[in-house]
Scaffold this motif. Structure first.
Motif, PDB file in Angstrom:
ATOM      1  N   VAL A   1       0.834  -1.212   0.000  1.00  0.00           N
ATOM      2  CA  VAL A   1       0.000   0.000   0.000  1.00  0.00           C
ATOM      3  C   VAL A   1       0.859   1.248   0.000  1.00  0.00           C
ATOM      4  N   VAL A   2       1.862   1.306   0.908  1.00  0.00           N
ATOM      5  CA  VAL A   2       2.703   2.508   1.005  1.00  0.00           C
ATOM      6  C   VAL A   2       3.442   2.797  -0.303  1.00  0.00           C
ATOM      7  N   PRO A   3       4.101   1.800  -0.935  1.00  0.00           N
ATOM      8  CA  PRO A   3       4.749   2.104  -2.226  1.00  0.00           C
ATOM      9  C   PRO A   3       3.772   2.581  -3.293  1.00  0.00           C
ATOM     10  N   SER A   4       2.525   2.111  -3.227  1.00  0.00           N
ATOM     11  CA  SER A   4       1.556   2.504  -4.249  1.00  0.00           C
ATOM     12  C   SER A   4       1.128   3.959  -4.111  1.00  0.00           C
ATOM     13  N   VAL A   5       1.240   4.522  -2.896  1.00  0.00           N
ATOM     14  CA  VAL A   5       0.853   5.925  -2.708  1.00  0.00           C
ATOM     15  C   VAL A   5       2.075   6.840  -2.628  1.00  0.00           C
ATOM     16  N   SER A   6       3.272   6.259  -2.562  1.00  0.00           N
ATOM     17  CA  SER A   6       4.492   7.062  -2.486  1.00  0.00           C
ATOM     18  C   SER A   6       4.949   7.448  -3.893  1.00  0.00           C
ATOM     19  N   LYS A   7       4.131   8.205  -4.569  1.00  0.00           N
ATOM     20  CA  LYS A   7       4.437   8.633  -5.926  1.00  0.00           C
ATOM     21  C   LYS A   7       3.636   9.897  -6.229  1.00  0.00           C
ATOM     22  N   LEU A   8       3.853  10.453  -7.400  1.00  0.00           N
ATOM     23  CA  LEU A   8       3.181  11.692  -7.784  1.00  0.00           C
ATOM     24  C   LEU A   8       1.667  11.531  -7.661  1.00  0.00           C
ATOM     25  N   PRO A   9       1.007  12.364  -6.846  1.00  0.00           N
ATOM     26  CA  PRO A   9      -0.446  12.205  -6.654  1.00  0.00           C
ATOM     27  C   PRO A   9      -1.227  12.564  -7.906  1.00  0.00           C
TER      28      PRO A   9
ATOM     29  N   ASP B   1       4.221  33.303 -13.058  1.00  0.00           N
ATOM     30  CA  ASP B   1       3.298  32.339 -12.454  1.00  0.00           C
ATOM     31  C   ASP B   1       3.545  30.969 -13.077  1.00  0.00           C
ATOM     32  N   ARG B   2       3.707  29.977 -12.226  1.00  0.00           N
ATOM     33  CA  ARG B   2       3.925  28.607 -12.701  1.00  0.00           C
ATOM     34  C   ARG B   2       2.815  27.706 -12.162  1.00  0.00           C
ATOM     35  N   HIS B   3       1.968  27.241 -13.058  1.00  0.00           N
ATOM     36  CA  HIS B   3       0.838  26.388 -12.687  1.00  0.00           C
ATOM     37  C   HIS B   3       1.150  24.959 -13.133  1.00  0.00           C
ATOM     38  N   THR B   4       1.248  24.063 -12.161  1.00  0.00           N
ATOM     39  CA  THR B   4       1.573  22.663 -12.434  1.00  0.00           C
ATOM     40  C   THR B   4       0.431  21.784 -11.943  1.00  0.00           C
ATOM     41  N   TYR B   5      -0.085  20.944 -12.823  1.00  0.00           N
ATOM     42  CA  TYR B   5      -1.200  20.092 -12.412  1.00  0.00           C
ATOM     43  C   TYR B   5      -1.236  18.811 -13.240  1.00  0.00           C
ATOM     44  N   VAL B   6      -1.891  17.801 -12.676  1.00  0.00           N
ATOM     45  CA  VAL B   6      -2.066  16.507 -13.339  1.00  0.00           C
ATOM     46  C   VAL B   6      -3.478  16.443 -13.897  1.00  0.00           C
ATOM     47  N   SER B   7      -3.600  16.163 -15.184  1.00  0.00           N
ATOM     48  CA  SER B   7      -4.926  16.082 -15.801  1.00  0.00           C
ATOM     49  C   SER B   7      -5.430  14.648 -15.888  1.00  0.00           C
ATOM     50  N   GLY B   8      -4.544  13.680 -15.680  1.00  0.00           N
ATOM     51  CA  GLY B   8      -4.981  12.286 -15.741  1.00  0.00           C
ATOM     52  C   GLY B   8      -3.829  11.351 -15.441  1.00  0.00           C
ATOM     53  N   THR B   9      -4.158  10.153 -14.991  1.00  0.00           N
ATOM     54  CA  THR B   9      -3.145   9.134 -14.738  1.00  0.00           C
ATOM     55  C   THR B   9      -3.534   7.841 -15.451  1.00  0.00           C
ATOM     56  N   HIS B  10      -2.521   7.125 -15.867  1.00  0.00           N
ATOM     57  CA  HIS B  10      -2.704   5.832 -16.529  1.00  0.00           C
ATOM     58  C   HIS B  10      -1.709   4.877 -15.878  1.00  0.00           C
ATOM     59  N   GLY B  11      -2.141   4.223 -14.781  1.00  0.00           N
ATOM     60  CA  GLY B  11      -1.216   3.401 -14.020  1.00  0.00           C
ATOM     61  C   GLY B  11      -0.161   4.277 -13.375  1.00  0.00           C
ATOM     62  N   ASP B  12       1.109   4.001 -13.658  1.00  0.00           N
ATOM     63  CA  ASP B  12       2.207   4.784 -13.091  1.00  0.00           C
ATOM     64  C   ASP B  12       2.632   5.932 -14.000  1.00  0.00           C
ATOM     65  N   THR B  13       1.836   6.238 -15.002  1.00  0.00           N
ATOM     66  CA  THR B  13       2.117   7.373 -15.881  1.00  0.00           C
ATOM     67  C   THR B  13       1.121   8.496 -15.624  1.00  0.00           C
ATOM     68  N   ALA B  14       1.645   9.705 -15.426  1.00  0.00           N
ATOM     69  CA  ALA B  14       0.795  10.877 -15.207  1.00  0.00           C
ATOM     70  C   ALA B  14       0.955  11.850 -16.368  1.00  0.00           C
TER      71      ALA B  14
ATOM     72  N   LEU C   1      -2.581  16.368  -8.093  1.00  0.00           N
ATOM     73  CA  LEU C   1      -1.642  17.485  -7.973  1.00  0.00           C
ATOM     74  C   LEU C   1      -2.165  18.710  -8.723  1.00  0.00           C
ATOM     75  N   ASP C   2      -2.185  19.844  -8.036  1.00  0.00           N
ATOM     76  CA  ASP C   2      -2.592  21.117  -8.657  1.00  0.00           C
ATOM     77  C   ASP C   2      -2.027  22.239  -7.799  1.00  0.00           C
ATOM     78  N   VAL C   3      -0.919  22.820  -8.227  1.00  0.00           N
ATOM     79  CA  VAL C   3      -0.240  23.836  -7.430  1.00  0.00           C
ATOM     80  C   VAL C   3       0.211  24.982  -8.329  1.00  0.00           C
TER      81      VAL C   3
END
Length: 349
Positions: A28-36, A75-88, A39-41
């Motif tokens: 469980v921990v390794p599965s969540v220890s990665k880029l969320p 201004d630097r806007h960084t965000y994840v629009s989707g994930t596909h397994g371990d690819t964001a 993410l939206d910052v």
């Protein structure tokens, strides 16, 4: 409830808790220890800059074609629009703002490995910018002995990240890196905001603003230059990064960039003037927010990786010990009966 019956409950429950602790720690921990995936910052930089006024340049107003040392924000806007397994699919958007309503955006979309933070293969049907190296941060628990590389979007090249030591920023231990790059400007958005050519008459009108040696070069080559004169742009960049020692996320940073317009004279590029120069650093509020986020995320990961599995394992082992003890049969203490020997009755004669 009888003792033996309670043991039948405690033993499987103890086993379940020990197994759950192992699953929590190693799966469980390794599965969540990665880029969320959420993410939206947005980070804000501020500083000074030199910017080309394209309208003034096209109008022949050479004296006001370049605005120097004006206050700028980035201004630097960084965000994840989707994930596909371990690819964001990560978007990294920069916007330079300056007085007079000037706004220069450049947006980038990458496919990133959520664990290594390096480039990943894009899912079918999703268009991303080809790149190699890190883009938005380091992996969790970064190793300073690793030769990390950064993708420089301005030149489209990958350059080494120089580790310069440890420090503390807003209460967080960080790894400090310095990155420098130089080359031809490749960023399409920035190139679109700059003139590809300049009429020879306008170039001649700018001559008084240039150094004497450059004026002489242009004067000697004036007749041979085409009209309009093609411009080529080179860029030098210098990035400073303080990455959280536990998470690898940026906590502090600086960004300096200089874009130079060049004219080809006798087959060699000759630098004419800077058309954009930025010297910025992350704002105090952005640093504080990044440090707070890193602290809270690090606490949650510590609880998930250490505290919860340890407590579950201890409880499980305790139940197993108690269950085993209760399953042991109690020894019954019955009086010992010695074998009775035959009693010979002697009859007195």
């Amino acid at each position: 409830m009888s003792i033996r019956r309670s043991a039948k409950i405690m033993l499987p429950l103890g086993v379940l808790l020990v197994v759950a602790a192992a699953v929590m720690r190693f799966y469980v921990v390794p599965s969540v220890s990665k880029l969320p995936s959420d993410l939206d910052v947005t980070n804000h930089y501020e500083g000074t800059g030199t910017l080309l006024d394209a309208a003034a340049l096209q109008a022949g107003d050479a004296a006001h074609a370049v605005n120097s040392n004006v206050p700028v924000t980035l201004d630097r806007h960084t965000y994840v629009s989707g994930t596909h397994g371990d690819t964001a699919i990560v978007h990294d958007d920069f916007t330079v703002n300056a007085p007079g309503g000037i706004s220069l955006p450049t947006n980038h979309t990458y496919a990133i490995d959520r664990k290594t933070m390096d480039a990943a293969a894009a899912p079918t049907g999703i268009e991303v910018e080809a790149h190699r190296g890190l883009t938005i941060g380091l992996p969790i628990s970064p190793n300073p002995d690793t030769g990390y590389q950064l993708y420089d979007f301005a030149t489209g090249t990958t350059v080494p990240m120089k580790y310069t030591g440890n420090s503390t920023v807003a209460g967080r231990e960080v790894l400090d890196y310095l990155v420098e790059s130089a080359g031809n400007l490749q960023d399409k958005a920035i190139l679109a905001a700059l003139p590809p050519t300049l009429p020879k008459a306008q170039l001649a009108g700018m001559a008084p603003l240039l150094p004497a040696d450059l004026q002489a070069k242009l004067g000697a080559a004036a007749e041979a230059l085409p009209d309009p004169v093609p411009l080529k742009y080179t860029v030098t960049s210098k990035f400073g990064l303080a990455a959280d020692k536990a998470l690898g996320t940026p906590v502090n940073g600086t960004l300096a960039m200089t874009i130079i317009a060049n004219v080809d004279i006798a087959g060699k590029p000759v630098a004419i003037m800077p058309v954009m120069a930025l010297d910025t650093k992350l704002t105090h509020d952005s640093i504080a927010q990044a440090a707070d986020t890193a602290a809270s995320t690090s606490r949650l990961l510590t609880i998930a990786a250490i505290a919860v599995p340890v407590v579950m394992a201890i409880l499980g082992l305790a139940l197993l010990v108690i269950g085993v003890m209760r399953r042991r049969p109690h020894s019954s203490h019955t009086p010992e009966h010695s074998d009775q020997s035959s009693v010979t009755t002697t009859t007195a004669n």
